[in-house]
Design a protein around this motif. Structure first.
Motif, PDB file in Angstrom:
ATOM      1  N   TRP A 363       0.846  -1.200   0.000  1.00  0.00           N
ATOM      2  CA  TRP A 363       0.000   0.000   0.000  1.00  0.00           C
ATOM      3  C   TRP A 363       0.874   1.240   0.000  1.00  0.00           C
ATOM      4  CZ3 TRP A 363      -1.831   3.034   4.679  1.00  0.00           C
ATOM      5  CH2 TRP A 363      -2.728   4.041   4.307  1.00  0.00           C
ATOM      6  N   PRO A 430      -3.998  -2.005   5.291  1.00  0.00           N
ATOM      7  CA  PRO A 430      -5.443  -1.753   5.190  1.00  0.00           C
ATOM      8  C   PRO A 430      -6.083  -2.322   3.928  1.00  0.00           C
ATOM      9  CG  PRO A 430      -4.225   0.250   4.706  1.00  0.00           C
ATOM     10  CD  PRO A 430      -3.227  -0.756   5.204  1.00  0.00           C
ATOM     11  N   LEU A 431      -5.276  -2.743   2.951  1.00  0.00           N
ATOM     12  CA  LEU A 431      -5.833  -3.325   1.720  1.00  0.00           C
ATOM     13  C   LEU A 431      -6.150  -4.807   1.898  1.00  0.00           C
ATOM     14  CD1 LEU A 431      -3.625  -1.709  -1.061  1.00  0.00           C
ATOM     15  CD2 LEU A 431      -5.589  -0.772   0.162  1.00  0.00           C
ATOM     16  N   GLY A 432      -5.776  -5.384   3.036  1.00  0.00           N
ATOM     17  CA  GLY A 432      -6.065  -6.789   3.264  1.00  0.00           C
ATOM     18  C   GLY A 432      -5.275  -7.682   2.324  1.00  0.00           C
ATOM     19  N   ARG A 435      -6.382  -6.823  -3.846  1.00  0.00           N
ATOM     20  CA  ARG A 435      -6.639  -5.520  -4.446  1.00  0.00           C
ATOM     21  C   ARG A 435      -7.024  -5.743  -5.902  1.00  0.00           C
ATOM     22  NH1 ARG A 435      -1.694  -1.956  -4.240  1.00  0.00           N
ATOM     23  NH2 ARG A 435      -1.063  -3.144  -6.088  1.00  0.00           N
ATOM     24  N   HIS A 447     -10.822  -3.234  -2.848  1.00  0.00           N
ATOM     25  CA  HIS A 447      -9.853  -4.013  -2.081  1.00  0.00           C
ATOM     26  C   HIS A 447     -10.497  -4.649  -0.855  1.00  0.00           C
ATOM     27  CE1 HIS A 447      -9.275  -1.074   1.248  1.00  0.00           C
ATOM     28  NE2 HIS A 447      -9.431  -0.140   0.317  1.00  0.00           N
ATOM     29  N   ASP A 448      -9.762  -5.569  -0.306  1.00  0.00           N
ATOM     30  CA  ASP A 448     -10.102  -6.254   0.943  1.00  0.00           C
ATOM     31  C   ASP A 448      -9.850  -5.294   2.118  1.00  0.00           C
ATOM     32  OD1 ASP A 448     -10.621  -8.214   2.854  1.00  0.00           O
ATOM     33  OD2 ASP A 448      -8.697  -9.228   2.575  1.00  0.00           O
ATOM     34  N   THR A 449     -10.196  -5.701   3.309  1.00  0.00           N
ATOM     35  CA  THR A 449      -9.890  -4.925   4.513  1.00  0.00           C
ATOM     36  C   THR A 449      -9.801  -5.864   5.703  1.00  0.00           C
ATOM     37  OG1 THR A 449     -10.684  -3.204   6.041  1.00  0.00           O
ATOM     38  CG2 THR A 449     -12.353  -4.456   4.843  1.00  0.00           C
ATOM     39  N   LYS A 452     -13.216  -6.110   9.283  1.00  0.00           N
ATOM     40  CA  LYS A 452     -14.469  -6.673   8.789  1.00  0.00           C
ATOM     41  C   LYS A 452     -15.689  -6.198   9.576  1.00  0.00           C
ATOM     42  CE  LYS A 452     -12.439  -9.393   5.735  1.00  0.00           C
ATOM     43  NZ  LYS A 452     -12.565  -9.162   4.283  1.00  0.00           N
ATOM     44  N   HIS A 454     -16.749  -3.396  10.306  1.00  0.00           N
ATOM     45  CA  HIS A 454     -17.413  -2.199   9.789  1.00  0.00           C
ATOM     46  C   HIS A 454     -18.578  -2.528   8.856  1.00  0.00           C
ATOM     47  CE1 HIS A 454     -14.782   0.598  11.680  1.00  0.00           C
ATOM     48  NE2 HIS A 454     -13.699   0.232  11.010  1.00  0.00           N
ATOM     49  N   SER A 463     -14.227   5.274   4.262  1.00  0.00           N
ATOM     50  CA  SER A 463     -12.880   5.136   3.710  1.00  0.00           C
ATOM     51  C   SER A 463     -12.334   6.476   3.225  1.00  0.00           C
ATOM     52  CB  SER A 463     -12.882   4.120   2.569  1.00  0.00           C
ATOM     53  OG  SER A 463     -13.341   4.717   1.366  1.00  0.00           O
ATOM     54  N   ARG A 468     -13.973  -0.757  -0.152  1.00  0.00           N
ATOM     55  CA  ARG A 468     -13.636  -1.973   0.573  1.00  0.00           C
ATOM     56  C   ARG A 468     -14.746  -3.005   0.372  1.00  0.00           C
ATOM     57  NH1 ARG A 468     -12.459   1.063   6.348  1.00  0.00           N
ATOM     58  NH2 ARG A 468     -11.126   2.743   5.516  1.00  0.00           N
TER      59      ARG A 468
END
Length: 563
Positions: A363, A430-432, A435, A447-449, A452, A454, A463, A468
């Motif tokens: 990231w 933060p992108l998990g 992407r 992207h992932d996170t 979870k 949230h 964001s 996400r």
């Protein structure tokens, strides 16, 4: 292997450029912006703008009926879309004295066009009345046709806009196909036609005497009160409360039926369905039908900027509903929750395509994120960035040079020698783990996170602008299905996940992504839903700003910051 990956990326990139070549014509159509300036509609910026609505101003939810100055639409359209000389040329080439009128008044095509422009909010009643004769009204309708030709997809499905509206009109009239042309300008999407149907229903409601609820009223179960009568009337007219329960003895009672009806209303408006009449529910209930008419017109206009029909695999993200839909030939294959940009960092409305999947991505934070979120922590303790797996990186691919952040003396906003701040893949990223890269001018991607939890929140504008995903692995597997030897690529992805190294997988065919802003939509049960106007874009001025954003978006842009 590295050269092969680069070659595949180049091929995918070129295919993406070709696929969206025609779409760029739309973005460069300045005439469209001038046309939008004449859209009728009251500002709705106070609607559903957050969790803490303020009622300090008595006019916050009142319809602000702004009329265009007399003749203004002629000035805007004459300068931006059609001149009188062009209009006269069309008459000359078609041998007509008027395009949309017959001896007895509007032709059948003219009536169809009038209703369409009226439904879109493009045609104001005052502009129509100010056009005092057939000649002026015929020009006005022709201006509206030019607007539709510039903003919709007529002859193809891969790009918006039409480059030669004058010749298109001449050809259509000479072939007596003007009504067919009007039909071909409109989306085939069922959402567009269903919203038009709902528009007519809300116009009927707007003709009724509409009650205003006391925003401080919070009824209890079983309570009888005149305000409850108003509430039940609103819920009945919106078809959340069955009319059979509106008996004389129950019309002013907040009973279990009224609570269930209120829950249905809340659910349709993106609110917590608790059956309690709190501030957010009061705000939604206070929006009168005439304001909803304006909101529906704005949302109808937005559908003109999407493909006339969806084909193949496509991704549709609707910002206000915090929802992603994976489509196949227009049919929803999967729906998942998303998190979008907050009010300070709104997710832009863009058209792009996913061309690459990165597993275990790094990231590169933007300067704004560095300034707002990282700089203070670094100045407090320079080892903070080390603990979060940040490094200073210069170059790309095999030419990459890495330095550790081992000093408090770096100027993070002005790093020397082309170094940039990069966070390695891992738990802190933060992108998990996934992407989904899509070329655009805003460094926006899916992207992932790791956060979870949230996704259980009803308000998910959280964001810095990127989107996400609740179920990124599902989307990754679906996208890999298009690749030859998909099992091999899935094994590659699984290996990268297990070994925790960064792996890029390029798609053979980029998958189109449409990030939209629809605050009104019809669900699978055919029920109208309204979402919070989280960015305050549901008004005329901000609608124009959205199209300016689209025009300024260099769709075919590869940002090295996202590699």
């Amino acid at each position: 292997m590295q050269n092969m990956i680069k070659t595949q990326g180049t091929k995918a990139y070129l295919k993406l450029a070709a696929r969206f070549k025609l779409a760029i014509h739309l973005y460069l159509a300045s005439a469209l912006l001038l046309s939008l300036s004449a859209i009728a509609g009251a500002p709705l910026s106070g609607i559903h703008s957050g969790y803490s609505p303020s009622f300090s101003s008595p006019t916050i939810l009142q319809l602000n009926d702004i009329a265009l100055p007399a003749g203004s639409s002629f000035y805007l359209h004459d300068s931006g879309i059609i001149s009188r000389s062009h209009y006269q040329l069309i008459l000359q080439k078609t041998g007509r004295s008027a395009l949309w009128f017959e001896s007895q008044g509007l032709s059948s095509s003219g009536k169809y066009l009038y209703r369409l422009l009226d439904d879109l909010g493009w045609l104001q009643e005052k502009s129509w009345q100010n056009a005092s004769d057939t000649y002026q009204r015929d020009i006005l309708l022709t201006q509206g046709t030019y607007f539709l030709l510039q903003s919709t997809q007529v002859n193809n499905n891969s790009g918006n806009g039409h480059e030669l509206p004058t010749s298109t009109l001449i050809s259509a009239f000479n072939k007596q196909q003007e009504q067919e042309l009007l039909y071909r300008m409109l989306p085939r999407q069922s959402q567009f036609w269903r919203l038009r149907g709902q528009l007519q229903e809300f116009r009927k409601l707007a003709a009724l005497s509409w009650p205003t609820l006391d925003h401080s009223f919070t009824p209890e179960l079983g309570q009888a009160h005149p305000e409850v009568r108003k509430l039940r009337f609103i819920l009945e007219k919106y078809q959340d409360l069955d009319v059979k329960y509106q008996t004389p003895t129950r019309q002013d009672v907040f009973d279990s039926v009224a609570i269930e009806a209120l829950k249905r209303f809340q659910l349709r408006h993106g609110l917590k369905a608790d059956g309690k009449l709190g501030p957010n529910s009061h705000m939604a209930l206070a929006i009168a039908p005439q304001q909803r008419v304006t909101q529906l017109q704005i949302n109808l206009m937005r559908w003109l900027q999407l493909p006339r029909s969806f084909r193949g695999n496509e991704i549709l993200v609707n910002i206000p509903s915090y929802q992603l839909r994976l489509l196949n030939n227009g049919r929803t294959q999967k729906t998942m929750r998303v998190i979008v940009g907050n009010k300070e960092n709104p997710t832009p409305v863009i058209t792009s395509a996913v061309n690459r999947l990165t597993v275990n991505p790094t990231w590169t934070p933007t300067p704004k994120i560095i300034k707002d979120d990282l700089l203070e922590e670094y100045q407090r303790d320079f080892r903070y960035l080390q603990r979060k797996d940040f490094q200073l990186v210069r170059g790309y691919w095999r030419n990459k040079e890495i330095r550790q952040i081992d000093s408090p003396d770096y100027d993070l906003l002005n790093l020397p020698d082309n170094f940039r701040l990069v966070q390695s893949a891992g738990r802190s990223n933060p992108l998990g783990r996934y992407r989904f890269n899509m070329p655009n001018g805003y460094a926006i991607f899916l992207h992932d996170t790791p956060a979870k939890w949230h996704f259980s929140k009803p308000y998910r504008a959280l964001s810095h602008g990127c989107i996400r995903l609740e179920e990124p692995r599902f989307l990754a597997n679906e996208l890999l299905k298009q690749l030859p030897e998909q099992n091999k690529h899935k094994q590659t992805m699984q290996s990268a996940l297990q070994e925790k190294h960064t792996q890029m997988l390029f798609l053979e065919e980029p998958v189109p992504v449409y990030i939209t802003y629809h605050t009104a939509w019809i669900d699978e049960q055919g029920v109208i839903n309204f979402n919070r106007d989280i960015y305050g874009w549901d008004n005329k001025a901000n609608l124009i700003a959205q199209f300016k954003t689209i025009i300024s978006n260099p769709v075919i842009t590869l940002s090295l910051n996202n590699l």
